[in-house]
Write an enzyme that holds these catalytic residues in place. Structure first.
Site, PDB file in Angstrom:
ATOM      1  N   SER A 139       0.871  -1.186   0.000  1.00  0.00           N
ATOM      2  CA  SER A 139       0.000   0.000   0.000  1.00  0.00           C
ATOM      3  C   SER A 139       0.899   1.223   0.000  1.00  0.00           C
ATOM      4  CB  SER A 139      -0.847  -0.015   1.272  1.00  0.00           C
ATOM      5  OG  SER A 139      -1.491   1.228   1.469  1.00  0.00           O
TER       6      SER A 139
ATOM      7  N   TYR B 259      -2.264  -1.647  10.455  1.00  0.00           N
ATOM      8  CA  TYR B 259      -2.232  -1.741   8.991  1.00  0.00           C
ATOM      9  C   TYR B 259      -0.909  -1.204   8.459  1.00  0.00           C
ATOM     10  CZ  TYR B 259      -3.962  -1.174   4.161  1.00  0.00           C
ATOM     11  OH  TYR B 259      -4.132  -1.243   2.790  1.00  0.00           O
TER      12      TYR B 259
END
Ligand code: NAD
Length: 256
Positions: free
Chosen positions: A138, A151
């Site tokens: 990401s 995350y």
């Protein structure tokens, strides 16, 4: 281009994973779809890909939060030439309020699953002298935002894991890289738009541009087709020497 190659894509019954499977199948790869559910509609996704692209496609249920399931997925599929570690979840809370079980679950699904699948897939890739490992990290593997501690820790670690595996496989016909998407319009993100419109009192276009894509300079979502296309590129001969790196598909987010 990828005829005769078998690809396993974790977390691929929706969103980016399904988009990656679609592009790999379009390029001729046989594909194995996965998620933790085992419904008729999951298997129907594989049948649909097979029918439209003339490839072999299967759906194998396996829970990527469990190490044994991760390794069993690779074994049940009969190994793979292309491994795409895509399964991921998100949870948002300040670090001092972050529930431990959510932390553990995010680290297990977003990070540890890639360790298990990679370890299970590598011996056969080495034996064949060809392999592609693509980890869907990401923009949050390269930069941070508040309230997403688990995350962001997991995605940064996925980038580190990718580099390490690249070094351990260098010169063996195997590459390992991480794709770092910015905001991608998946069903997960689409579902957030009505709430954001309500909270901010804005129309759809304004809330997308001014709230959701505030950090994405292009002010445009990336698409699952673009993430799939980047994966196909990493599996192409042009990328034979591309290993241990990250490719951002983020509309300029990490250039800021
Ligand atoms: P999504 O919710 O549509 O896809 C997540 C997939 O993971 C689903 O198929 C889901 O079934 C699967 N999954 C969840 N828990 C699982 C488990 N325990 N075992 C097996 N599969 C499981 O979301 P998405 O947006 O397509 O996200 C896919 C990946 O892309 C994630 O790793 C996410 O972090 C990453 N990503 C997404 C965006 C974005 O804006 N959408 C941006 C950057 C990175």
């Amino acid at each position: 281009m990828l005829k005769g190659k078998r690809a396993i894509i974790t977390g691929s019954n929706s969103g980016i994973g399904l988009g990656v499977a679609e592009e790999l199948a379009r390029a001729g790869a046989d594909v194995v779809l996965n998620s933790f559910t085992d419904r008729a509609e999951d298997h129907a996704l594989a049948a649909d890909l097979a029918a439209r692209h003339g490839v072999t496609a299967r759906y194998i249920a396996a829970d990527m939060s469990k190490g044994a399931d991760c390794r069993a997925l690779i074994e049940q599929a009969g190994g793979c030439d292309i491994l795409v570690n895509n399964a991921g979840i998100q949870f948002v809370a300040p670090v001092e309020d972050f529930p431990t079980e959510k932390w553990d679950q995010i680290i297990a699904i977003n990070l540890t699953s890639a360790f298990h699948t990679t370890a299970a897939a590598l011996p056969a890739m080495r034996a064949r002298g060809w392999g592609r490992i693509v980890n869907i990290a990401s923009a949050h593997g390269l930069t941070a935002s508040p309230f997403k501690s688990a995350y962001i820790a997991a995605k940064h670690a996925v980038v580190g894991l990718s580099k390490t595996v690249a070094l351990e496989t260098a010169g063996q016909g195997i590459t390992c890289n991480a794709i770092c998407p910015g905001y991608v319009l998946t069903p997960l993100v689409e579902a957030q738009i009505p709430d954001q419109m309500k909270v901010h009192g804005m129309d759809r276009e304004t809330v997308i541009r001014e709230v959701m894509l505030l950090r994405q300079p292009s002010r445009q979502f990336a698409t699952v087709e673009q993430i799939g296309g980047t994966t196909v590129y990493l599996c192409s001969p042009a990328a034979d020497q591309v290993t241990g790196t990250t490719i951002s598909v983020d509309g300029g987010w990490t250039a800021l």
